[in-house]
Structures are given as C-alpha cells and as structure tokens.
Scaffold this motif. Structure first.
Motif, PDB file in Angstrom:
ATOM      1  N   ARG A   1      -9.085   5.577-103.872  1.00  0.00           N
ATOM      2  CA  ARG A   1      -9.368   5.942-102.488  1.00  0.00           C
ATOM      3  C   ARG A   1      -8.087   6.326-101.756  1.00  0.00           C
ATOM      4  O   ARG A   1      -8.058   7.260-100.959  1.00  0.00           O
TER       5      ARG A   1
ATOM      6  N   ALA B   1      -5.350   7.597-103.066  1.00  0.00           N
ATOM      7  CA  ALA B   1      -4.950   8.930-103.540  1.00  0.00           C
ATOM      8  C   ALA B   1      -5.867  10.007-102.952  1.00  0.00           C
ATOM      9  O   ALA B   1      -5.401  11.096-102.586  1.00  0.00           O
ATOM     10  N   ALA B   2      -7.161   9.704-102.846  1.00  0.00           N
ATOM     11  CA  ALA B   2      -8.110  10.670-102.299  1.00  0.00           C
ATOM     12  C   ALA B   2      -7.824  10.945-100.824  1.00  0.00           C
ATOM     13  O   ALA B   2      -8.001  12.074-100.344  1.00  0.00           O
ATOM     14  N   ARG B   3      -7.379   9.929-100.086  1.00  0.00           N
ATOM     15  CA  ARG B   3      -7.018  10.130 -98.690  1.00  0.00           C
ATOM     16  C   ARG B   3      -5.831  11.087 -98.569  1.00  0.00           C
ATOM     17  O   ARG B   3      -5.796  11.955 -97.697  1.00  0.00           O
ATOM     18  N   VAL B   4      -4.842  10.903 -99.453  1.00  0.00           N
ATOM     19  CA  VAL B   4      -3.697  11.818 -99.446  1.00  0.00           C
ATOM     20  C   VAL B   4      -4.166  13.239 -99.767  1.00  0.00           C
ATOM     21  O   VAL B   4      -3.711  14.226 -99.153  1.00  0.00           O
ATOM     22  N   TYR B   5      -5.078  13.356-100.706  1.00  0.00           N
ATOM     23  CA  TYR B   5      -5.630  14.657-101.081  1.00  0.00           C
ATOM     24  C   TYR B   5      -6.374  15.282 -99.898  1.00  0.00           C
ATOM     25  O   TYR B   5      -6.236  16.474 -99.617  1.00  0.00           O
ATOM     26  N   ARG B   6      -7.158  14.457 -99.192  1.00  0.00           N
ATOM     27  CA  ARG B   6      -7.880  14.959 -98.027  1.00  0.00           C
ATOM     28  C   ARG B   6      -6.910  15.493 -96.974  1.00  0.00           C
ATOM     29  O   ARG B   6      -7.121  16.566 -96.389  1.00  0.00           O
ATOM     30  N   ASP B   7      -5.829  14.741 -96.731  1.00  0.00           N
ATOM     31  CA  ASP B   7      -4.855  15.180 -95.740  1.00  0.00           C
ATOM     32  C   ASP B   7      -4.199  16.493 -96.163  1.00  0.00           C
ATOM     33  O   ASP B   7      -3.900  17.357 -95.316  1.00  0.00           O
ATOM     34  N   ALA B   8      -3.964  16.643 -97.453  1.00  0.00           N
ATOM     35  CA  ALA B   8      -3.368  17.882 -97.950  1.00  0.00           C
ATOM     36  C   ALA B   8      -4.318  19.057 -97.748  1.00  0.00           C
ATOM     37  O   ALA B   8      -3.883  20.167 -97.396  1.00  0.00           O
ATOM     38  N   ILE B   9      -5.593  18.821 -97.971  1.00  0.00           N
ATOM     39  CA  ILE B   9      -6.592  19.879 -97.761  1.00  0.00           C
ATOM     40  C   ILE B   9      -6.609  20.294 -96.292  1.00  0.00           C
ATOM     41  O   ILE B   9      -6.616  21.488 -95.956  1.00  0.00           O
ATOM     42  N   ARG B  10      -6.611  19.305 -95.395  1.00  0.00           N
ATOM     43  CA  ARG B  10      -6.629  19.606 -93.960  1.00  0.00           C
ATOM     44  C   ARG B  10      -5.362  20.359 -93.547  1.00  0.00           C
ATOM     45  O   ARG B  10      -5.410  21.261 -92.702  1.00  0.00           O
TER      46      ARG B  10
END
Length: 346
Positions: A325, A327-336
């Motif tokens: 989770r 790592a997924a949050r970091v990924y989400r922030d990168a997408i945004r």
C-alpha cells in the motif's frame, strides 16, 4: 456623647450546594463527601419526583423536599448560616443557575457560598454505556436499522476497517478518532442484533432453522469473553509468568491460543477470504512459528512469485499488505504529478 455600642456582626449567609450525579453510575453510589453534606444539610431540595437517587436517600434517612425553588428563595433559605442542598435533574437546572448568577452579579444581595459537589464521577469507558443505550433505541425505532442482519452488515465492517487503516497511515488524528468510532459502531450494532437471537421459524444467517432467542448474546457477553481472553493470554501481567521481551509475550500468546483452540492444523482459523498478500504472509508465519517444515510451492505465474515475496516479507518482520500500500501510494502520487496535479492532502 460618645457611642460605646459594639458593631453588629454580619449575619452568616450560609451555603448552597448543587449536588450532581452521573446517570452512568448506579443510583445510591455516592462519594463520602456527598453523604456527609446530605446528612448535615438543613434542607435538601429536588424538583424531580422521579429522580433516581430519591429512594436511596430516603433509605439512608435523608429527608428530601419536592420543591423547585428559584434563586431568591434559595438565598433566603440559607439565611442564618444554613446549608441547602439542591439535586438538579439529569439535564441540570439552567433556570436556577442563571438566576443565581444574576443575583451574584448584581451586587445588591449578600450571597451564600455556592458549591458544585459531584456526588459521583464517570469512570473511564462510561460513555460506552451511552453508546449501548443509543444503539438500543436506534435498533428499535429506526426503519432501516431495525431491519439489518449480521450478513447484511458484513460489508460495512470490512469497509470501516479499511478506512481505519487509511487514517492510521495518513497520520490524521481527527480522522483516526472518527474511524475508530465507526469500527466500534459495527461491534455494538452486531452485538445489539445478537441480543434478539434467531427469530422463531426463520433461518439464521448461517442458514440453520432458528428458535426464539437461539444463540442470543449481548455486548456484555462480548466484553466479558474479551476480558477473560486478555487475562488468560497475559499470564505475565495477571499471573506468575515472566516476559521480558515482545518475543516472550508473543510466545505466551501462541501457547495459550494453542491450548484454547485445540486446532488440528496451524492453518486452522486463518480466514481465506482476506486479501491475498495478507493470506500468504499469515500462512507462512503460522508454518514458521509452528515449526512445520514445508517448502513453498513452486509453479509458473506471478501468483507463485507473489507468494515467495509475501513469505520473505513475513520472515523479515514486514507486513506485505502495508508495504505494498505504501508503494502504491507513491505510485499514485507519481501518476497525479504526471497529470499536473498535486499530492492529495493527508
């Protein structure tokens, strides 16, 4: 001619005592200062004839007058140094306290001493009693709540648990308090439904035919079982066992669980419906702590690779669900960021 008369001493103004009690404490259970004040008072007044303390005061020999005295009458009743005790209703007596405040602020009246005396105090957890009472009323009177079942509410327990985890990971204290309340609501809600048992002639949530009150239990039964479990599984706190490290505590916990559950397999009791990474880590942990020597299954596909990673994470003391989770949050922030958007507030 010289006046040799002695000055007249001011008349004692007396004392007004507002004796408050908590409705969360059993009537008649009062502090020693409260009983002393009640027995020593010149008058005890109570405007509510149904006040829960009255039978116990009468039994203790305290004479209570059913009177709704206003501020002026109370002040006059204290003349000469007398003490008057007032038992407010559960909602308090705003009219009386406002009147006393106006008299005191006017400067035109010689006021008696005013004292607020708590006769009983809320203990830690007292508001849980309010929660149980409110839940009981909502269950009886709300058209939606009165029709809910354990099975129908199951999805909400899962949702609230995830929202609680999110609040913890965000570090939002206000959100954490609210989400803990929502999780607690699920516990109290299910316990209130359980009080009714399975209605006669109907199938229960498990599909079995019911009978009136079959399997009924209350929130007190839930709490009582939990208290027994905590005491039994903490012999180093409530018994003679010793535990110097968290590992010692964990060992105590596992031993007592093994005796309580009498499971055939270390995998018994693991819910297979939980998220896959958590399930894999739980299985690996049970096998490791249970001393079951078994190789991880090998196979083609990403599922077996994830199983290997989950087992490795568990062995290293890492929760794979939490790690993924994060790592997924970091990924989400990168997408945004790639979309030209900011990071969501936390």
């Amino acid at each position: 001619m010289t006046d040799h008369s002695q000055p007249t001493a001011a008349e004692p103004t007396g004392r007004i005592v507002l004796l408050t009690t908590s409705h969360r404490v059993a009537p008649g259970v009062l502090s020693w200062p409260a009983w002393q004040t009640l027995h020593a008072a010149d008058r005890v007044l109570c405007a509510d004839p149904g006040h829960p303390q009255l039978p116990y005061l009468r039994e203790a020999g305290v004479e209570v007058e059913h009177a709704a005295a206003d501020a002026h009458e109370l002040v006059a009743a204290c003349a000469g140094g007398r003490t008057v005790v007032v038992l407010p209703s559960g909602e308090g007596d705003q009219r009386l306290t406002d009147g006393l405040a106006r008299l005191a602020g006017s400067g035109r009246v010689s006021m008696p001493d005013l004292e607020l005396l708590p006769g009983s105090y809320d203990l830690p957890g007292a508001r849980l009693l309010d929660l149980v009472q409110v839940m009981d009323r909502v269950r009886r009177e709300c058209p939606w709540t009165s029709r809910q079942t354990h099975r129908g509410l199951a999805k909400y327990a899962i949702e609230e648990a995830y929202e609680l985890v999110e609040a913890i990971e965000d570090g939002d204290r206000e959100e954490l308090r609210e989400e803990l309340g929502d999780v607690l609501l699920q516990v109290v809600f299910h316990a209130r439904i359980a009080e009714e048992g399975v209605p006669a002639g109907e199938a229960g949530d498990d599909g079995e035919a019911g009978g009136e009150g079959l399997g009924a239990f209350s929130i007190d039964d839930v709490a009582g079982s939990l208290v027994q479990k905590l005491i039994h599984r903490h012999p180093h706190v409530f018994g003679d066992a010793e535990a110097e490290t968290p590992e010692d505590v964990h060992a105590h916990w596992q031993r007592t669980k093994a005796v309580e559950k009498q499971r055939e397999s270390v995998t018994d009791g693991i819910p297979v419906g939980q998220p896959g990474l958590a399930l894999a880590a739980k299985l690996a942990g049970r096998a490791r702590t249970g001393g079951v020597a078994v190789e991880l299954p090998r196979g083609e596909g990403i599922g077996y690779e994830l199983l290997q990673l989950a087992a490795r994470a568990e062995a290293e003391g890492v929760d794979p669900e939490t790690a993924l989770r994060a790592a997924a949050r970091v990924y989400r922030d990168a997408i945004r960021a790639a979309e030209g958007l900011g990071v969501p507030a936390r």
